[in-house]
Design a protein around this motif. Sequence first.
Motif, PDB file in Angstrom:
ATOM      1  N   ALA A  14     -39.309  60.479  18.275  1.00  0.00           N
ATOM      2  CA  ALA A  14     -38.532  60.757  19.681  1.00  0.00           C
ATOM      3  C   ALA A  14     -36.940  59.887  19.122  1.00  0.00           C
ATOM      4  O   ALA A  14     -36.820  59.114  18.462  1.00  0.00           O
ATOM      5  CB  ALA A  14     -38.895  60.457  20.970  1.00  0.00           C
ATOM      6  N   VAL A  15     -36.063  60.637  19.929  1.00  0.00           N
ATOM      7  CA  VAL A  15     -34.740  60.045  20.002  1.00  0.00           C
ATOM      8  C   VAL A  15     -34.598  59.721  21.323  1.00  0.00           C
ATOM      9  O   VAL A  15     -34.424  60.179  22.389  1.00  0.00           O
ATOM     10  CB  VAL A  15     -33.773  61.056  19.598  1.00  0.00           C
ATOM     11  CG1 VAL A  15     -32.337  60.336  19.612  1.00  0.00           C
ATOM     12  CG2 VAL A  15     -34.036  61.952  18.459  1.00  0.00           C
ATOM     13  N   GLU A  39     -35.817  62.233  24.015  1.00  0.00           N
ATOM     14  CA  GLU A  39     -36.389  63.595  23.821  1.00  0.00           C
ATOM     15  C   GLU A  39     -37.239  63.560  22.415  1.00  0.00           C
ATOM     16  O   GLU A  39     -37.023  62.925  21.509  1.00  0.00           O
ATOM     17  CB  GLU A  39     -35.223  64.561  23.654  1.00  0.00           C
ATOM     18  CG  GLU A  39     -34.515  65.050  24.695  1.00  0.00           C
ATOM     19  CD  GLU A  39     -35.207  65.932  25.472  1.00  0.00           C
ATOM     20  OE1 GLU A  39     -36.204  66.422  25.053  1.00  0.00           O
ATOM     21  OE2 GLU A  39     -34.723  66.480  26.686  1.00  0.00           O
ATOM     22  N   ALA A  40     -38.493  64.063  22.582  1.00  0.00           N
ATOM     23  CA  ALA A  40     -39.331  64.131  21.461  1.00  0.00           C
ATOM     24  C   ALA A  40     -38.722  64.780  20.461  1.00  0.00           C
ATOM     25  O   ALA A  40     -38.273  66.033  20.828  1.00  0.00           O
ATOM     26  CB  ALA A  40     -40.559  64.619  21.849  1.00  0.00           C
ATOM     27  N   TYR A  41     -38.997  64.826  19.144  1.00  0.00           N
ATOM     28  CA  TYR A  41     -38.471  65.625  18.268  1.00  0.00           C
ATOM     29  C   TYR A  41     -39.329  66.938  18.515  1.00  0.00           C
ATOM     30  O   TYR A  41     -40.493  66.846  18.687  1.00  0.00           O
ATOM     31  CB  TYR A  41     -38.825  64.941  16.921  1.00  0.00           C
ATOM     32  CG  TYR A  41     -37.506  64.052  16.169  1.00  0.00           C
ATOM     33  CD1 TYR A  41     -36.472  64.477  16.231  1.00  0.00           C
ATOM     34  CD2 TYR A  41     -38.042  62.971  15.436  1.00  0.00           C
ATOM     35  CE1 TYR A  41     -35.491  63.523  15.612  1.00  0.00           C
ATOM     36  CE2 TYR A  41     -37.253  62.058  15.115  1.00  0.00           C
ATOM     37  CZ  TYR A  41     -35.940  62.540  14.959  1.00  0.00           C
ATOM     38  OH  TYR A  41     -34.973  61.409  14.591  1.00  0.00           O
ATOM     39  N   PRO A  42     -38.857  68.021  17.989  1.00  0.00           N
ATOM     40  CA  PRO A  42     -39.632  69.252  18.019  1.00  0.00           C
ATOM     41  C   PRO A  42     -40.672  69.023  16.894  1.00  0.00           C
ATOM     42  O   PRO A  42     -40.485  68.411  15.936  1.00  0.00           O
ATOM     43  CB  PRO A  42     -38.453  70.254  17.640  1.00  0.00           C
ATOM     44  CG  PRO A  42     -37.097  69.757  18.159  1.00  0.00           C
ATOM     45  CD  PRO A  42     -37.510  68.328  18.034  1.00  0.00           C
ATOM     46  N   GLU A  43     -41.858  69.628  17.420  1.00  0.00           N
ATOM     47  CA  GLU A  43     -42.870  69.373  16.640  1.00  0.00           C
ATOM     48  C   GLU A  43     -42.991  69.857  14.951  1.00  0.00           C
ATOM     49  O   GLU A  43     -43.056  69.183  14.010  1.00  0.00           O
ATOM     50  CB  GLU A  43     -44.339  70.210  17.063  1.00  0.00           C
ATOM     51  CG  GLU A  43     -45.704  69.834  16.403  1.00  0.00           C
ATOM     52  CD  GLU A  43     -45.913  68.203  16.321  1.00  0.00           C
ATOM     53  OE1 GLU A  43     -46.028  67.712  15.036  1.00  0.00           O
ATOM     54  OE2 GLU A  43     -45.536  67.459  17.252  1.00  0.00           O
ATOM     55  N   ASP A  67     -31.587  66.487   7.294  1.00  0.00           N
ATOM     56  CA  ASP A  67     -30.236  65.908   7.629  1.00  0.00           C
ATOM     57  C   ASP A  67     -29.508  66.573   8.731  1.00  0.00           C
ATOM     58  O   ASP A  67     -29.078  66.047   9.823  1.00  0.00           O
ATOM     59  CB  ASP A  67     -29.524  65.459   6.533  1.00  0.00           C
ATOM     60  CG  ASP A  67     -28.170  64.850   6.969  1.00  0.00           C
ATOM     61  OD1 ASP A  67     -28.350  63.943   7.489  1.00  0.00           O
ATOM     62  OD2 ASP A  67     -26.944  64.978   6.283  1.00  0.00           O
ATOM     63  N   THR A  68     -29.709  68.046   8.737  1.00  0.00           N
ATOM     64  CA  THR A  68     -28.939  68.858   9.690  1.00  0.00           C
ATOM     65  C   THR A  68     -29.814  68.717  11.014  1.00  0.00           C
ATOM     66  O   THR A  68     -29.073  68.603  11.932  1.00  0.00           O
ATOM     67  CB  THR A  68     -28.812  70.289   9.099  1.00  0.00           C
ATOM     68  OG1 THR A  68     -27.850  70.236   7.726  1.00  0.00           O
ATOM     69  CG2 THR A  68     -28.237  71.312  10.103  1.00  0.00           C
ATOM     70  N   ARG A  69     -30.910  69.016  10.820  1.00  0.00           N
ATOM     71  CA  ARG A  69     -31.890  69.196  12.022  1.00  0.00           C
ATOM     72  C   ARG A  69     -31.980  67.952  13.025  1.00  0.00           C
ATOM     73  O   ARG A  69     -31.903  67.897  14.094  1.00  0.00           O
ATOM     74  CB  ARG A  69     -33.136  69.625  11.834  1.00  0.00           C
ATOM     75  CG  ARG A  69     -33.217  71.259  11.368  1.00  0.00           C
ATOM     76  CD  ARG A  69     -34.350  71.569  10.293  1.00  0.00           C
ATOM     77  NE  ARG A  69     -35.669  71.758  11.354  1.00  0.00           N
ATOM     78  CZ  ARG A  69     -36.692  71.548  10.902  1.00  0.00           C
ATOM     79  NH1 ARG A  69     -36.969  71.736   9.630  1.00  0.00           N
ATOM     80  NH2 ARG A  69     -37.699  71.920  11.783  1.00  0.00           N
ATOM     81  N   ILE A  70     -31.848  66.738  12.065  1.00  0.00           N
ATOM     82  CA  ILE A  70     -31.779  65.541  12.991  1.00  0.00           C
ATOM     83  C   ILE A  70     -30.453  65.216  13.631  1.00  0.00           C
ATOM     84  O   ILE A  70     -30.653  64.942  14.714  1.00  0.00           O
ATOM     85  CB  ILE A  70     -32.323  64.348  11.916  1.00  0.00           C
ATOM     86  CG1 ILE A  70     -33.735  64.491  11.345  1.00  0.00           C
ATOM     87  CG2 ILE A  70     -31.933  62.910  12.718  1.00  0.00           C
ATOM     88  CD1 ILE A  70     -34.193  63.633  10.352  1.00  0.00           C
TER      89      ILE A  70
END
Length: 390
Positions: A14-15, A39-43, A67-70
């Motif tokens: 999560a972040v 927020e949990a990272y999307p699965e 890198d983009t999605r994070i």
Amino acid sequence: MRVIGLMSGTSHDAVDAAAADLVLDGDTVVLAPLGLVSEAYPEALRSALSAALPPAATTMRDVCALDTRIGQAFAALAVRADRELCEGRADLIGSHGQTVYHWAEGGRVHGTLQLGRPAWIAEATGRPVVSDLRTRDVAAGGQGAPLVSLVDALWLRGRPGVCAALNLGGIANITVVAGAGDPLAFDTGPANALIDAAVGDLTGGRLDHDADGAMAARGTVHEPLLERLLAEPYYALPAPKTTGKELFHASYLRAGLAATGPVPDDDVVATVTELTARTVADAVRKAHATEVIASGGGTRNPTLMGALRRELGPIALRTSDDLGLPAAAKEAYAFAVLAFLTAHGLAGTVPSCTGARHASVLGSITPGRHGLGLPAPGRPAPSRLEVFRR
């Protein structure tokens, strides 16, 4: 200055975003916590990240996509934190990013890589972002970790005895503060890294952590496996030192199990939980600490905390909540402080903790929508951190 600290640790689940009002009052940084959102990272993102981490192979395309999605995940949470915690009035954002590789060989760190490009955060929030906080310390000959050691040292200076700040994330680290002497900091070894790896492997991915320490509580420590894991050469290295999931991962645990024969599932989890407690307690005793202040996700595991309390014996164990910093948010608050120091042109490292040749102002600054409006330079370096409890 109202600052948001963004953090995702080596458990990469999560972040976290912690917001604080921060001011420099003479030689003291005063921190007033404003709260935490997570927020949990999307699965799909978490699965892709897990699949790319060492010892797995990956591609540059996958690294770019991660890198983009994070970066977008961090940006979305920063927008929420600004709205919910800061009333839309954040001045600055500090982003640790997601560590995917820490290049340590021969007792030295040669490089470190955190993903989550800050441009996504600056674009989404309109706020300036301090990021890439570890690399400058590595360039100065340091380990780049534990990077929260300056904050720990400022926060705990003046407490009686020898105080050790303990973070139980994927990797465990301590900062030891004793009177007027130089603080010491290092990674002690795995905290949740091998526990999570064991649970994931043993459940076929159905579970990713030992909720409430239930599996470990049902199991019995398998002494031959524990002794094999304790023989890891990392534990004997002198401080300062750092490690990560590049060493402590599922394949590492499988190799230990291959050498000891079949072990019941709950016993495996009990054993790696005991490994964390034993290695942390050994490091604390060697540092002659008289008090341990714990934070991080591992504090929510009662079996781990019970084992640690037993291993520490007469050494007092409490959580950072007792001192005004929520255990779940302490690292995110620390990165808010480091970003605040960078914005003021002040160093964010302690050479005795990271092994660097000198203290450094950390990170890179990405301008917000209205450019940069940084405080005037020339402020004295702080010597204390005070948490203001509302």
